[in-house]
Design a protein around this motif. Sequence first.
Motif, PDB file in Angstrom:
ATOM      1  N   LEU A 179      -0.059   0.670  -4.197  1.00  0.00           N
ATOM      2  CA  LEU A 179      -1.029  -0.211  -4.841  1.00  0.00           C
ATOM      3  C   LEU A 179      -2.242  -0.403  -3.933  1.00  0.00           C
ATOM      4  CD1 LEU A 179       1.519  -2.869  -6.143  1.00  0.00           C
ATOM      5  CD2 LEU A 179       0.518  -0.948  -7.416  1.00  0.00           C
ATOM      6  N   GLY A 180      -3.312  -0.942  -4.487  1.00  0.00           N
ATOM      7  CA  GLY A 180      -4.539  -1.124  -3.717  1.00  0.00           C
ATOM      8  C   GLY A 180      -4.422  -2.272  -2.734  1.00  0.00           C
ATOM      9  N   VAL A 181      -5.163  -2.163  -1.657  1.00  0.00           N
ATOM     10  CA  VAL A 181      -5.192  -3.194  -0.611  1.00  0.00           C
ATOM     11  C   VAL A 181      -6.631  -3.530  -0.305  1.00  0.00           C
ATOM     12  CG1 VAL A 181      -4.663  -3.708   1.783  1.00  0.00           C
ATOM     13  CG2 VAL A 181      -2.997  -2.460   0.412  1.00  0.00           C
ATOM     14  N   ASP A 182      -6.948  -4.817  -0.323  1.00  0.00           N
ATOM     15  CA  ASP A 182      -8.310  -5.266   0.003  1.00  0.00           C
ATOM     16  C   ASP A 182      -8.184  -6.597   0.728  1.00  0.00           C
ATOM     17  OD1 ASP A 182     -10.955  -5.810   0.220  1.00  0.00           O
ATOM     18  OD2 ASP A 182     -11.292  -6.246  -1.898  1.00  0.00           O
ATOM     19  N   ASP A 183      -8.337  -6.572   2.040  1.00  0.00           N
ATOM     20  CA  ASP A 183      -8.165  -7.782   2.823  1.00  0.00           C
ATOM     21  C   ASP A 183      -9.035  -7.711   4.055  1.00  0.00           C
ATOM     22  OD1 ASP A 183      -6.473  -9.247   5.193  1.00  0.00           O
ATOM     23  OD2 ASP A 183      -6.313 -10.291   3.288  1.00  0.00           O
ATOM     24  N   SER A 184      -9.720  -8.814   4.360  1.00  0.00           N
ATOM     25  CA  SER A 184     -10.658  -8.821   5.466  1.00  0.00           C
ATOM     26  C   SER A 184      -9.969  -8.663   6.827  1.00  0.00           C
ATOM     27  CB  SER A 184     -11.487 -10.111   5.459  1.00  0.00           C
ATOM     28  OG  SER A 184     -10.639 -11.240   5.617  1.00  0.00           O
ATOM     29  N   LEU A 185      -8.688  -9.020   6.912  1.00  0.00           N
ATOM     30  CA  LEU A 185      -7.986  -8.884   8.178  1.00  0.00           C
ATOM     31  C   LEU A 185      -7.404  -7.487   8.370  1.00  0.00           C
ATOM     32  CD1 LEU A 185      -6.183 -12.288   8.671  1.00  0.00           C
ATOM     33  CD2 LEU A 185      -7.925 -11.265  10.117  1.00  0.00           C
ATOM     34  N   ILE A 186      -7.741  -6.569   7.507  1.00  0.00           N
ATOM     35  CA  ILE A 186      -7.320  -5.187   7.644  1.00  0.00           C
ATOM     36  C   ILE A 186      -8.507  -4.250   7.762  1.00  0.00           C
ATOM     37  CG2 ILE A 186      -6.144  -3.254   6.481  1.00  0.00           C
ATOM     38  CD1 ILE A 186      -4.258  -5.347   7.544  1.00  0.00           C
ATOM     39  N   LEU A 187      -9.527  -4.520   6.969  1.00  0.00           N
ATOM     40  CA  LEU A 187     -10.591  -3.538   6.777  1.00  0.00           C
ATOM     41  C   LEU A 187     -11.761  -3.731   7.717  1.00  0.00           C
ATOM     42  CD1 LEU A 187     -10.513  -3.504   2.882  1.00  0.00           C
ATOM     43  CD2 LEU A 187      -9.414  -1.926   4.454  1.00  0.00           C
TER      44      LEU A 187
END
Length: 387
Positions: free
Chosen positions: A378-386
């Motif tokens: 599934l998609g991942v969108d998180d400021s602590l990763i990207l």
Amino acid sequence: MEIVERVRALVPTLRERASRTESERTIADETMAALIDSGLFRMLQPRPWGTESAPADFFTAIRVLASGCGSTGWAASLIGATPWHVALLEPRASHDVWDVDADALVTSSYAPMGRLVPIEGGYRLNGSWRSAPGVAHCQWIVLGSLLIGPAGDPLDYTAVLVPREDLTLTDDWNVVGLRGAGCRDVVVRDAFVPLHRVYGSAGRTRIAGIQRQADSPALYRVPFATIHSTAITMPLLGAAEGAYDYHLARMRDRSRLSHGGRKGTEDDFAHVAVARGTAEIDASVLQVDRDLREQMDHARRNEPIPMELRLRSRRDQVRSTERAVEAVDLLFKAAGGHAVRTSTPIQRAWRDVHTGAAHLVNDVDQGLSLYGRWAYGLGVDDSLILV
């Protein structure tokens, strides 16, 4: 590494000062002077002022430090990590901070509590921030702020570098643990901030281009998410480790005094608890160290950090915090009535670890769910990763 060994040599003194550090709710001047002399705060500092050390080495030093005093480890971790972020701003910012004093310290408070308004030649900053660690010892601070547009709406999240003279500090650090970390609330009123001391979307785009250049320092290709989140976790592992060191040394002494340990050390629950707790700490140390070294290897080869590695690092970071909590809880039970005495480091470590675990970055379910989503495709969108 030499700096790690210098820090290790300070641990006995930090243990002796830990009660004083907690009661005074700040790190002693002589402790900060010793940490500066050790070179700890220069490890992630850019050359020519610092050593640009590998993150794994810096965080090993932090873990060792926190084994002597969790509060000192917490403040030192965040003060020592913030120079890494300063290096991402325009070069003039680093010159502002370190040209006059290469040992100038920088702390941070990243919650976007400031309002940054464009004016001629720069910006005007106003805001109030909570719990900046060790700020009274620092000459600069990086503050999270929102860039405000003409209509009064937020346009961008920014990090703003501000000198000590623009700050008003208030003391509201009345907490259960990490009491000696010297955290203070920060107020800024109508401070002028030049363009080169602001790091927003344009700065991130510029840095991304610089990072792709073959001659750029590998250290600053490691994601911000990794540096910042590890800085929040590693002191907790160190504090838990220090509590176990204290308990085991005490129980070995009791065993010798009781001629074979028939009194107080023949408790199978305690034996199993200690084995489980130390295993949890060891597993976390090994995972975090592996993740940091793999990211640095990619950075040295000027390769993008794979999404799997970013997510795994976040997974291991939050799980490490969770393990630190589990480990001190096990020790608290195994140590019995001795653990609750205010004179023992066990209760202080227990409070420190639980307090640090409450930090937003240590949201275990959020960190684990991101990895799980990726594993499911599934998609991942998180400021602590990207970032």
